[in-house]
Motif scaffolding. Structure first.
Motif, short mmCIF file in Angstrom:
data_model
loop_
_atom_site.label_atom_id
_atom_site.label_comp_id
_atom_site.label_asym_id
_atom_site.label_seq_id
_atom_site.Cartn_x
_atom_site.Cartn_y
_atom_site.Cartn_z
N GLY A 119 -6.11 -30.62 -3.04
CA GLY A 119 -7.56 -29.93 -2.96
C GLY A 119 -8.34 -30.59 -4.28
N SER A 120 -9.46 -30.11 -4.32
CA SER A 120 -10.24 -30.76 -5.55
C SER A 120 -9.64 -30.01 -6.76
N THR A 121 -10.12 -30.51 -7.89
CA THR A 121 -9.50 -29.81 -9.25
C THR A 121 -10.40 -29.02 -9.87
N VAL A 122 -11.40 -28.32 -8.95
CA VAL A 122 -12.12 -27.37 -9.53
C VAL A 122 -11.42 -26.21 -9.63
N ARG A 123 -11.43 -25.38 -10.98
CA ARG A 123 -10.81 -24.05 -11.34
C ARG A 123 -11.46 -23.09 -10.63
N ARG A 124 -10.84 -22.25 -9.28
CA ARG A 124 -11.28 -21.51 -8.77
C ARG A 124 -10.46 -20.12 -8.75
N PRO A 125 -11.00 -18.90 -8.56
CA PRO A 125 -10.28 -17.60 -8.47
C PRO A 125 -9.00 -17.72 -7.66
N PRO A 126 -8.05 -17.05 -7.81
CA PRO A 126 -7.03 -16.92 -7.00
C PRO A 126 -7.33 -16.64 -5.39
N GLN A 128 -9.86 -17.56 -3.66
CA GLN A 128 -10.34 -18.52 -3.03
C GLN A 128 -9.31 -19.90 -2.93
N GLN A 129 -8.34 -19.92 -3.93
CA GLN A 129 -7.50 -20.95 -3.90
C GLN A 129 -6.47 -20.36 -2.50
N GLN A 130 -6.22 -19.15 -2.48
CA GLN A 130 -5.30 -18.87 -1.26
C GLN A 130 -5.86 -19.31 0.13
N PHE A 131 -7.31 -18.88 0.10
CA PHE A 131 -8.07 -19.17 1.44
C PHE A 131 -8.27 -20.71 1.71
N LEU A 132 -8.58 -21.81 0.57
CA LEU A 132 -8.50 -23.01 0.74
C LEU A 132 -7.42 -23.60 1.20
N ARG A 133 -6.27 -23.21 0.57
CA ARG A 133 -4.88 -23.55 1.08
C ARG A 133 -4.81 -23.87 2.54
N GLU A 134 -5.04 -22.64 3.01
CA GLU A 134 -4.87 -22.41 4.49
C GLU A 134 -6.27 -23.04 5.28
N ALA A 135 -7.18 -22.85 4.91
CA ALA A 135 -8.60 -23.58 5.70
C ALA A 135 -8.45 -25.08 5.44
N GLU A 319 -7.17 -6.88 -1.04
CA GLU A 319 -8.16 -5.71 -0.74
C GLU A 319 -8.52 -5.03 -1.94
N THR A 320 -7.57 -4.66 -2.82
CA THR A 320 -7.66 -4.14 -4.11
C THR A 320 -8.63 -4.68 -4.76
N ALA A 321 -8.51 -5.92 -4.93
CA ALA A 321 -9.34 -7.03 -5.78
C ALA A 321 -10.78 -7.05 -5.24
N LEU A 337 -13.54 -9.02 -16.03
CA LEU A 337 -13.30 -10.33 -16.33
C LEU A 337 -11.48 -10.63 -16.68
N LEU A 338 -11.15 -9.90 -17.42
CA LEU A 338 -9.67 -10.28 -17.92
C LEU A 338 -8.73 -9.94 -16.73
N LEU A 339 -9.07 -8.86 -15.81
CA LEU A 339 -8.27 -8.31 -14.79
C LEU A 339 -8.44 -9.46 -13.57
N GLN A 340 -9.76 -9.96 -13.47
CA GLN A 340 -9.93 -10.79 -12.37
C GLN A 340 -9.35 -12.01 -12.74
N THR A 341 -9.25 -12.69 -14.04
CA THR A 341 -8.72 -13.72 -14.49
C THR A 341 -7.19 -13.92 -14.19
N PHE A 342 -6.71 -12.75 -14.57
CA PHE A 342 -5.26 -12.58 -14.71
C PHE A 342 -4.46 -11.99 -13.55
N GLN A 343 -5.24 -11.96 -12.48
CA GLN A 343 -4.85 -11.42 -11.05
C GLN A 343 -4.00 -12.26 -10.56
N GLY A 344 -2.98 -11.57 -10.23
CA GLY A 344 -1.50 -12.50 -9.64
C GLY A 344 -0.55 -12.86 -10.56
#
Length: 479
Positions: A119-126, A128-135, A319-321, A337-344
């Motif tokens: 994948g690209s080196t763009v730093r994306r939220p988790p 999006q990363q999960q979706f892009l790995r499968e897509a 779903e929770t996020a 923003l903290l909760l989103q960044t540290f999700q997972g």
């Protein structure tokens, strides 16, 4: 010359003596040969002829390939039966044929990768990363190399045609094919024409070709321009590197993801994720209408159905996020923003992270502002609320960059390890970030040691995530 060298005349002085003697014979003429016995001249010719035959036919046995050895035999027979000059011309023709045959046996395709693993080196939220790995299964990267001509382009064309055959396409439907030209140093007209044919065939299957690593003003780029591959109707985007091409494909996948998310539930307000759907202005795209996006496909398309299934499973797992609770909607930044960044990356909830909000300060950076330069001492750790940052690395091996989108951290490793900055980061667009400075970090360690320890653990996980992404990209580029 052969007899002179065999007699030990291999020094520079011997070469000058031989040249002088040859020049003298040329001036005097063939009269001098009349004083040499015919038997001696004949024996000399036979001796040198036998040595040359031994060198050409015996000494090369087992050292040359069959085709190369056959070429030598044909040259020897031609020289003996017809003429020395004819043998030279026959040898040149056979050498050219031999080169074409040998080169065409080697595939011009250096490697093939799936977007699932590269994948690209763009730093994306988790999420999006999960979706892009499968897509990413619908993206194929083909790295080409060497000189492309009529002998090597056949394999490339057959390989790409095989991808859209019914059985192969049903098993793995392809949406994007990225052709990387970074290792191609030349191509002839027939190879350039083949790419236009390939593009026409793939467009019938609604497969988008993207070209990366190509200098449009170089010889290869001009050859492709001359056959009309970059015309408006061809819709072939050009990118300066593989990273930009991968980002282009990922942005198109994300359009489907967020359109499907809106179909499942109407969002209460726009999010920063909408910024990820735009292609940065720094990426070169040929003039004319934009190529068709995934959202333009027929709803019943197997590729689109697969993306919708992946989007649904991704949204359900997060779903929770994705569905903000009343408690989250009432929170003020930077806690969401903290909760989103540290999700997972952390199992701690909002009650645990709430005290850390007092140590973060809000900063605005207009587009073009440099946050820090390579080699600077780390001043702060950043959490990007909105906008986009560009991190550029100037290494001895070459230049490299990555984009940091909203909801991702920046500069965590040098800050927490107290080492020099390894990149120059500037605002690609107007940005809003929450900063944890060195003074605030020391205060957080003293007053909230549990939060400080958890923050260090999260930063190590973030670094591991980035190293995995960068390593995968670097190995793809080096293949």
């Amino acid at each position: 010359s052969l007899l002179f060298i065999a007699s030990g005349g291999s020094s520079r002085l011997a070469g000058l003596m031989l040249a002088a003697a040859t020049a003298g014979i040329m001036v005097i003429g063939p009269v001098i040969t009349g004083y040499i016995p015919i038997m001696v001249v004949g024996a000399l010719i036979f001796l040198l002829g036998i040595e040359l035959l031994q060198e050409a036919l015996v000494d090369t046995w087992g050292k040359l390939t069959r085709l190369e050895y056959l070429t030598v035999v044909i040259i020897v027979v031609t020289m003996g039966a017809w003429d020395f000059v004819v043998g030279i011309f026959v040898g040149i023709i056979l050498a050219c044929v031999n080169f074409v045959v040998q080169t065409s046996r080697k595939s011009a395709i250096r490697a093939k990768f799936s977007g699932e693993i590269s994948g690209s080196t763009v730093r994306r939220p988790p999420i999006q990363q999960q979706f892009l790995r499968e897509a990413g299964q619908q993206t194929l990267i083909i790295k080409l190399g060497g000189y492309l001509f009529f002998g090597t382009i056949v394999n490339v064309e057959n390989t790409m045609r095989g991808l859209i055959e019914e059985e192969a396409f049903d098993r793995r439907p392809i949406r994007f094919i990225i052709l990387d030209f970074s290792r191609v140093y030349g191509l002839d007209f027939s190879a350039a024409e083949a790419f236009t044919r390939i593009n026409r065939v793939l467009r019938k299957r609604n497969v988008q070709i993207a070209i990366s690593g190509l200098d449009v003003e170089g010889d290869v780029g001009k050859s492709l321009q001359n056959v009309g591959l970059f015309e408006t109707e061809s819709s072939v985007p050009i990118f300066e590197d593989l990273n930009s091409a991968l980002e282009f494909c990922e942005n198109n996948y994300l359009k489907v993801f967020y359109s499907h998310q809106e179909a499942l539930s109407t969002p209460t307000e726009p999010t920063a994720n909408s910024e990820l759907l735009q292609i940065p202005a720094s990426v070169p795209v040929p003039p004319g209408p934009k190529p068709p996006t995934l959202a333009d496909n027929v709803v019943s398309s197997p590729r689109r159905q697969y993306l919708q299934r992946v989007a649904t499973s991704t949204i359900q797992s997060h779903e929770t996020a994705m569905m903000a609770s009343p408690a989250w909607s009432a929170m003020r930044q930077p806690l969401p923003l903290l909760l989103q960044t540290f999700q997972g990356l952390s199992i701690e909830n909002e009650d645990f992270w709430f005290p850390a909000c007092a140590y973060f300060s809000r900063e605005s950076y207009p587009a073009g502002t440099v946050l820090y330069h390579e080699g600077d001492h780390p001043r702060a750790f950043y959490l990007l609320e909105s906008g986009m940052l560009r991190a550029g690395y100037d290494l001895p091996q070459g230049r490299y960059f990555e984009l940091i989108v909203a909801g991702r951290p920046c500069g965590e490793l040098p800050f927490f390890s107290d080492t020099r900055r390894t990149a120059t980061v500037k605002a690609e667009r107007d940005c809003v970030a929450w900063c944890l400075t060195g003074v605030q970090w020391k205060a957080l360690q003293d007053k909230e040691p549990r939060i400080a320890r958890e923050l260090l653990t999260v930063s190590l996980k973030l670094t591991t995530e980035r190293m995995d992404s960068i390593t995968s990209y670097v190995l793809t580029m080096a293949a």
